[in-house]
Design a protein around this motif. Structure first.
Motif, PDB file in Angstrom:
ATOM      1  N   SER C 155       0.860  -1.179   0.000  1.00 32.20           N
ATOM      2  CA  SER C 155       0.000   0.000   0.000  1.00 32.20           C
ATOM      3  C   SER C 155       0.901   1.234   0.000  1.00 32.20           C
ATOM      4  O   SER C 155       2.087   1.174   0.306  1.00 32.20           O
ATOM      5  CB  SER C 155      -0.859   0.012   1.253  1.00 32.20           C
ATOM      6  N   TYR C 156       0.276   2.351  -0.354  1.00 37.57           N
ATOM      7  CA  TYR C 156       1.029   3.586  -0.477  1.00 37.57           C
ATOM      8  C   TYR C 156       1.748   3.941   0.824  1.00 37.57           C
ATOM      9  O   TYR C 156       2.948   4.233   0.835  1.00 37.57           O
ATOM     10  CB  TYR C 156       0.054   4.687  -0.881  1.00 37.57           C
ATOM     11  N   GLY C 157       1.025   3.859   1.921  1.00 44.52           N
ATOM     12  CA  GLY C 157       1.618   4.184   3.219  1.00 44.52           C
ATOM     13  C   GLY C 157       2.784   3.266   3.549  1.00 44.52           C
ATOM     14  O   GLY C 157       3.825   3.706   4.043  1.00 44.52           O
ATOM     15  N   HIS C 158       2.612   1.992   3.250  1.00 42.71           N
ATOM     16  CA  HIS C 158       3.697   1.034   3.494  1.00 42.71           C
ATOM     17  C   HIS C 158       4.905   1.328   2.626  1.00 42.71           C
ATOM     18  O   HIS C 158       6.052   1.186   3.060  1.00 42.71           O
ATOM     19  CB  HIS C 158       3.190  -0.385   3.251  1.00 42.71           C
ATOM     20  N   GLN C 159       4.650   1.742   1.370  1.00 46.57           N
ATOM     21  CA  GLN C 159       5.774   2.064   0.486  1.00 46.57           C
ATOM     22  C   GLN C 159       6.581   3.222   1.053  1.00 46.57           C
ATOM     23  O   GLN C 159       7.805   3.201   1.044  1.00 46.57           O
ATOM     24  CB  GLN C 159       5.266   2.413  -0.918  1.00 46.57           C
ATOM     25  N   ARG C 160       5.875   4.233   1.558  1.00 47.29           N
ATOM     26  CA  ARG C 160       6.573   5.371   2.156  1.00 47.29           C
ATOM     27  C   ARG C 160       7.433   4.915   3.329  1.00 47.29           C
ATOM     28  O   ARG C 160       8.574   5.332   3.477  1.00 47.29           O
ATOM     29  CB  ARG C 160       5.551   6.407   2.650  1.00 47.29           C
ATOM     30  N   ARG C 161       6.874   4.061   4.166  1.00 49.04           N
ATOM     31  CA  ARG C 161       7.622   3.568   5.309  1.00 49.04           C
ATOM     32  C   ARG C 161       8.805   2.718   4.871  1.00 49.04           C
ATOM     33  O   ARG C 161       9.886   2.794   5.453  1.00 49.04           O
ATOM     34  CB  ARG C 161       6.707   2.714   6.199  1.00 49.04           C
ATOM     35  N   LEU C 162       8.570   1.915   3.838  1.00 49.23           N
ATOM     36  CA  LEU C 162       9.650   1.058   3.355  1.00 49.23           C
ATOM     37  C   LEU C 162      10.807   1.913   2.854  1.00 49.23           C
ATOM     38  O   LEU C 162      11.979   1.609   3.095  1.00 49.23           O
ATOM     39  CB  LEU C 162       9.129   0.145   2.235  1.00 49.23           C
ATOM     40  N   GLU C 163      10.464   2.991   2.180  1.00 47.65           N
ATOM     41  CA  GLU C 163      11.532   3.857   1.678  1.00 47.65           C
ATOM     42  C   GLU C 163      12.350   4.435   2.837  1.00 47.65           C
ATOM     43  O   GLU C 163      13.567   4.578   2.743  1.00 47.65           O
ATOM     44  CB  GLU C 163      10.937   4.985   0.816  1.00 47.65           C
ATOM     45  N   ILE C 164      11.657   4.757   3.922  1.00 52.80           N
ATOM     46  CA  ILE C 164      12.372   5.286   5.093  1.00 52.80           C
ATOM     47  C   ILE C 164      13.262   4.193   5.691  1.00 52.80           C
ATOM     48  O   ILE C 164      14.429   4.426   6.009  1.00 52.80           O
ATOM     49  CB  ILE C 164      11.369   5.830   6.131  1.00 52.80           C
ATOM     50  N   ALA C 165      12.728   2.970   5.770  1.00 56.72           N
ATOM     51  CA  ALA C 165      13.525   1.872   6.312  1.00 56.72           C
ATOM     52  C   ALA C 165      14.759   1.634   5.450  1.00 56.72           C
ATOM     53  O   ALA C 165      15.862   1.420   5.956  1.00 56.72           O
ATOM     54  CB  ALA C 165      12.680   0.599   6.381  1.00 56.72           C
ATOM     55  N   ARG C 166      14.585   1.689   4.159  1.00 57.24           N
ATOM     56  CA  ARG C 166      15.707   1.469   3.242  1.00 57.24           C
ATOM     57  C   ARG C 166      16.778   2.538   3.451  1.00 57.24           C
ATOM     58  O   ARG C 166      17.969   2.253   3.467  1.00 57.24           O
ATOM     59  CB  ARG C 166      15.199   1.490   1.796  1.00 57.24           C
ATOM     60  N   ALA C 167      16.316   3.784   3.625  1.00 56.59           N
ATOM     61  CA  ALA C 167      17.277   4.866   3.851  1.00 56.59           C
ATOM     62  C   ALA C 167      17.980   4.681   5.197  1.00 56.59           C
ATOM     63  O   ALA C 167      19.197   4.870   5.303  1.00 56.59           O
ATOM     64  CB  ALA C 167      16.568   6.217   3.793  1.00 56.59           C
ATOM     65  N   LEU C 168      17.214   4.278   6.210  1.00 55.38           N
ATOM     66  CA  LEU C 168      17.821   4.086   7.532  1.00 55.38           C
ATOM     67  C   LEU C 168      18.859   2.966   7.515  1.00 55.38           C
ATOM     68  O   LEU C 168      19.800   2.964   8.304  1.00 55.38           O
ATOM     69  CB  LEU C 168      16.740   3.773   8.571  1.00 55.38           C
ATOM     70  N   ALA C 169      18.683   2.009   6.593  1.00 55.85           N
ATOM     71  CA  ALA C 169      19.611   0.889   6.523  1.00 55.85           C
ATOM     72  C   ALA C 169      21.030   1.345   6.208  1.00 55.85           C
ATOM     73  O   ALA C 169      21.996   0.644   6.488  1.00 55.85           O
ATOM     74  CB  ALA C 169      19.142  -0.124   5.477  1.00 55.85           C
ATOM     75  N   THR C 170      21.163   2.515   5.608  1.00 55.32           N
ATOM     76  CA  THR C 170      22.510   2.998   5.295  1.00 55.32           C
ATOM     77  C   THR C 170      23.172   3.643   6.513  1.00 55.32           C
ATOM     78  O   THR C 170      24.252   4.199   6.391  1.00 55.32           O
ATOM     79  CB  THR C 170      22.468   4.028   4.149  1.00 55.32           C
ATOM     80  N   GLU C 171      22.498   3.586   7.669  1.00 59.47           N
ATOM     81  CA  GLU C 171      22.998   4.188   8.910  1.00 59.47           C
ATOM     82  C   GLU C 171      23.337   5.665   8.736  1.00 59.47           C
ATOM     83  O   GLU C 171      24.477   6.082   8.930  1.00 59.47           O
ATOM     84  CB  GLU C 171      24.238   3.437   9.432  1.00 59.47           C
ATOM     85  N   PRO C 172      22.343   6.460   8.348  1.00 55.76           N
ATOM     86  CA  PRO C 172      22.633   7.867   8.088  1.00 55.76           C
ATOM     87  C   PRO C 172      22.795   8.669   9.373  1.00 55.76           C
ATOM     88  O   PRO C 172      22.244   8.314  10.413  1.00 55.76           O
ATOM     89  CB  PRO C 172      21.384   8.328   7.337  1.00 55.76           C
ATOM     90  N   LYS C 173      23.548   9.747   9.263  1.00 54.10           N
ATOM     91  CA  LYS C 173      23.558  10.751  10.317  1.00 54.10           C
ATOM     92  C   LYS C 173      22.467  11.763  10.035  1.00 54.10           C
ATOM     93  O   LYS C 173      21.918  12.378  10.929  1.00 54.10           O
ATOM     94  CB  LYS C 173      24.913  11.449  10.366  1.00 54.10           C
ATOM     95  N   LEU C 174      22.210  11.957   8.728  1.00 56.99           N
ATOM     96  CA  LEU C 174      21.162  12.878   8.299  1.00 56.99           C
ATOM     97  C   LEU C 174      20.200  12.135   7.383  1.00 56.99           C
ATOM     98  O   LEU C 174      20.621  11.530   6.387  1.00 56.99           O
ATOM     99  CB  LEU C 174      21.770  14.063   7.535  1.00 56.99           C
TER     100      LEU C 174
END
Ligand code: ADP
Ligand code: MG
Lengths: 360, 309, 256
Positions: C155-174
């Motif tokens: 679902s759209y909401g899940h896709q948005r969350r997944l994108e955030i999880a994917r970004a967090l996987a890179t261990e960002p500072k920002l």
């Protein structure tokens, strides 16, 4: 999906494995015994093409880079082997030098080709790789003067067969009182290397590298934004694909004992691409099937068409070679129309295909 | 200096033919994003049919003048190729319009093989000489020579290409073609019959291919079942060189490629101190292509495709 | 005094004749939620693309965590610790949710082709760690149940969350989020807000583009306003909201 974590092999899996191992081991005897040694030779070629197709599949299927000049790497492997182990330069290097060296050169060529085309997409990449393949062929054809490097269109003759500890794969051998022709020896050699290539491709696909390829193939911008070094991962695909091509080329040279530029034309590149696409791009079993079918079917046609015409019409209506290629071309068209996603598509590719159908 | 002008003239002849064929590739690509690999074979069929018709008419002993013979041959060839192009699209490409990108590429290759093999069936494997009706009068220009026939080839190519550009820019059909190449879905919504436009594109491209086939046949004075392969490849290269999908680019790419090739063939021996000879002619097309694409990844006149992130 | 995490100055980005960013400068401090607003076409996404290496800026300077990132390649930027999501979701559609997040671990893992083929213990251990971390992140954003679905089927909401999880996987500072709430209903927006606060609490700085002014005012520590490629205001939300230039920019152009 969970391929990298060890699972206890189920009994069924073990059984399938043992069964296929037995089938592959006795296959040349069944085929050779029933249809004659020339068919064992066809099996050998099928294995070579499986290696080639799996190599191209890394580039096209995994990384999504359309390469129409793949045969160039086969040529590099073959000529490396041929030049270093033939009377042409009066060299006779052992296969354990020439084969890896050919693979290494092929991989280097892969990187050399890959570097300038990094920014090219889709069909532009296709046409440049095509051009690159043609350039290599033209050089092979003409580098016999003023210095005779490649012996031009005549090609290289009398290439040494592979020999391990005095055991030559090129000569007939006797085991248990039965004489085995060289084509049988080569069958097992090729089979062993094919298995290695399959394992390599399979493990790459299910690794960090394989994931990066899929990501790049699906959306290179998002992949870059996730930290994938697009340049390196592309070059890696070119190099590893070329490596398999180079190994197959070296094997081809020693197996045939003769190579010439004619074996490395555009049509060959296209043929390998057809194996990949027809089998099921990106899916290893599919690609293997595609390679086997496209090697064996034309040979069957070669054997069947002549006698069939004689039997039905009492004379040759169409030149068998002509009819064979005609049917082959038709088969390509029909198979693609019937199953555009290939005979055994991967789950992922199937999904992509369905997407394309839904979209405008 | 004489060699230079001579090679430029030769290059112009070759280049106009490339350009004419390149238009066929680029039109189809522009509209459907497809490399019509079989286009080279359409050119071959055009050449073959012309030669057959001319030979047949001569054998019939009607005493027609050479120009009439060629015109009739050409008309038959153009008609045959238009039908062929139409059929190829309907049979091999249309069902795959929404399939993965490589599927139509493979059918195109299949069609190519089929056409070559059919040509062998009909015309055999040997070179067929053009019937001896061609005029070999030579004109001298700046110390270089060119046959009248070659002059005609150049002028005719330029005229046809000009005509095509006019059609695409000024007519309703042309407008519909441009709309379809921009966005088939939207063009469809605006009342353009996309199927008709695609068919028209194939038919027009194939007609140009037939004319090119005749030109190749008269220029080399022979035809062969395999003649479409290399020239098709070069013409496609020319289309990419100019920026695929762009008509003016195809013309520019074709002519440029022809000139570079013939200059290259003329001078490569001197340039490399005799190390490489003129049989490397075929390398230039690809070498130039690679160099151009490295610096301009979408061709000389192609639109720069900035990645929108 | 807050510690500076990211500092850009005089950033110019042109597209042919169009100046999409004109001498933009801003400073983001460690630990804050920094908002970026502005009318459509103001250059917000372009700024994101510059910050993540997807576009090469024409002029200016860019330092991040003490590292010079001016004109750095995307993977270098990610390595330095900036991760992002896209305005028009760019997931790997034909990969599962889990695989998407695993791709995000690429830059924090090492196994090369040789390791992949040999499957030595180290590679195997790394691969297990990648998978475990990815599963953990799916749980973190609350979508464990769809781990094995193709991303395109979420679902759209899940896709948005997944994108955030994917970004967090890179261990960002920002973590840079480009309109993450676009197209969400009020409940989903509320949940997203909670997620962003959770992320900030975990020590990750957040850079956020959003149109929902109410959301931005409640969430952001500081806000910058872009208009026609220029920064016209910067500061705490209450001040920015009352800035006449901001009001004009928003009233002067048609709202979306
Ligand atoms: N790749 C590009 N090529 C040309 N123009 C672009 C490109 N990317 C953005 N632009 C232009 O830059 C301006 C800013 O766009 P954008 O950053 O997307 O705005 P925002 O995200 O604030 O709505 C717009 O005029 C847009 O058309
Ligand atoms: Mg935006």
């Amino acid at each position: 999906m969970n391929t990298m974590t060890k699972q206890p092999a189920s009994a069924k899996k073990v059984a399938t494995f043992v069964a296929s191992a037995i089938v592959l081991a006795v296959l040349p005897f069944i085929v050779g015994g029933t249809f004659g040694n020339s068919w064992v030779r066809t099996l050998d070629f099928a294995l070579l093409y499986v290696m080639l197709a799996l190599g191209l599949n890394i580039v096209v299927g995994f990384a999504g880079l359309l390469d129409l000049g793949f045969i160039a790497f086969y040529a590099v492997g073959a000529y490396t082997f041929g030049l270093l182990a033939s009377p042409h330069f009066s060299l006779d290097m052992p296969f354990w030098i020439t084969l890896p060296l050919g693979a290494l050169f092929a991989a280097m060529f892969g990187v050399m080709l890959g570097t300038p085309v990094l920014k090219l997409k889709g069909d532009y990449l296709a046409i440049v790789t095509l051009g690159f393949g043609e350039i290599i062929r033209i050089f092979l054809n003409n580098l016999n003067a003023p210095v005779n490097l490649t012996n031009g269109p005549q090609g290289i003759n009398l290439i040494t067969p592979i020999e391990v500890a005095g055991f030559s794969f090129g000569k007939p051998h006797e085991f248990f009182g039965i004489t085995f022709n060289g084509v049988y020896m080569y069958y097992y050699l090729f089979l062993a290397l094919t298995v290695l290539v399959v394992i390599m491709a399979w493990r790459l696909q299910h690794s960090r590298i394989g994931r990066a390829w899929v990501a790049m193939r699906e959306d290179d911008i998002a992949a870059a934004a996730m930290g994938i070094n697009i340049r390196n991962i592309k070059l890696l695909a070119f190099a590893l694909g070329a490596l398999s091509g180079g190994v197959a080329g070296g094997l081809f040279a020693s197996f045939q004992g003769f190579i010439s530029p004619e074996s490395f034309g555009l049509l060959e590149s296209i043929m390998i691409l057809a194996m990949v696409v027809l089998g099921g791009m990106g899916n290893i079993p599919g690609v293997i099937l595609g390679a086997v079918v496209l090697t064996v079917v034309p040979e069957v046609l070669r054997d069947v068409i002549g006698p069939l015409q004689m039997a039905t019409f009492g004379k040759m209506i169409i030149d068998p070679e002509n009819a064979r290629m005609l049917l082959f071309g038709l088969a390509l068209v029909v198979m693609m129309l019937v199953r555009p996603e290939g005979m055994l598509p991967s789950k992922r590719r199937k999904a992509e295909f369905e997407d394309a159908k839904e979209g405008v | 200096m004489d060699i230079f002008i001579q090679q430029i003239l030769n290059g112009l002849v070759l280049g106009s033919i490339y350009a004419l064929i390149a238009l066929g590739y680029t039109m189809v690509y522009g509209i459907m994003g497809l490399i019509n690999f079989a286009h080279g074979e359409v050119v071959m069929v055009g050449g073959m049919v012309t030669v057959s018709v001319v030979s047949a008419l001569m054998a019939a002993g009607l005493g027609l003048p050479p120009l009439a013979l060629i015109l009739i041959g050409l008309m038959v060839a153009v008609a045959a190729c238009m039908l062929l192009g139409f059929t190829i699209e309907r049979v091999a490409y249309r069902p795959l319009r929404k399939a993965q990108r490589l599927a139509p590429l493979i059918t195109a290759i299949g069609v190519s093989i089929v056409l070559q093999q059919l040509a062998i069936l009909v015309w055999g494997r040997n070179y067929i000489p053009f019937p001896p009706i061609l005029d070999h009068d030579v004109i001298q220009i700046f110390g270089a020579s060119i046959t009248r026939l070659q002059m005609v080839i150049i002028v005719l190519c330029l005229a046809i290409m000009g005509g095509l550009l006019l059609v695409v820019e000024k007519t309703k059909l042309g407008r519909a073609m441009r709309a379809t190449s921009q966005n088939p879905a939207v063009a469809g919504l605006m009342g353009v019959n996309v199927n008709t436009i695609i068919s028209a594109t194939f038919v027009i491209g194939s007609a140009l291919g037939a004319i090119a086939g005749l030109m190749v046949a008269t220029n080399y004075e022979q035809v062969h079942y395999y003649m479409g392969f290399m020239i098709g490849l070069k013409a496609f290269t020319a289309a990419v060189l100019g920026g695929i999908g762009n008509l003016a680019g195809a013309v520019a790419g074709g002519i440029l490629l022809g000139i570079i090739e013939s200059l290259g063939a003329g001078y490569i021996g001197d340039l490399t101190g005799g190390f490489l000879g003129s049989h490397y002619q075929d390398i230039f097309a690809f070498a130039v292509l690679i160099v151009v694409l490295i610096f301009r990844p979408s061709g000389l006149l192609g639109e720069k495709m900035a990645d929108r992130a | 005094m807050a510690e500076v995490l990211l500092k850009i100055d005089g950033i110019v980005k042109r597209f042919g004749g169009l100046v999409a960013l004109s001498e933009v400068g801003l400073t983001i401090n460690k630990g804050e939620i920094y908002g970026l607003i502005g009318p459509n076409g103001a250059g917000k996404t372009t700024l994101f693309n510059v910050l993540t290496g997807l576009y090469m800026p024409d002029e200016g300077s860019f330092t991040f965590n003490g590292q010079n990132l001016f004109r750095a390649k995307p993977h270098v930027v990610v390595g330095a610790g900036i991760a992002r999501t896209f305005q028009n979701i760019r997931l790997f559609k034909e990969m599962t949710a889990l695989e998407n997040v695993m791709v995000g671990r690429h830059i924090r893992s090492k196994a090369g082709a040789l390791g992949a083929v040999l499957r030595d213990p180290r590679t195997m251990a790394e691969e297990r760690a990648i998978r475990d971390k990815a599963m953990e992140l799916l749980a973190y954003v609350g979508i464990t149940e769809v781990a094995h679905e193709f991303a395109k089927n979420l679902s759209y909401g899940h896709q948005r969350r997944l994108e955030i999880a994917r970004a967090l996987a890179t261990e960002p500072k920002l973590l840079a989020l480009d309109e993450p709430a676009a197209g969400m209903n009020p409940r989903e927006t509320e949940e997203l807000k909670a997620l962003m606060e959770k992320i900030r609490a975990s020590g990750v700085t957040v850079l956020l583009i959003e149109h929902d002014v109410k959301l931005m005012m409640g969430l952001c520590d500081r806000i910058a306003v872009l208009d026609y490629g220029k920064k016209i205001a910067e500061g705490v939300p209450e001040v920015v909201r009352r800035d006449p230039k901001v009001i004009e920019a928003y009233l002067g152009v048609a709202h979306e």
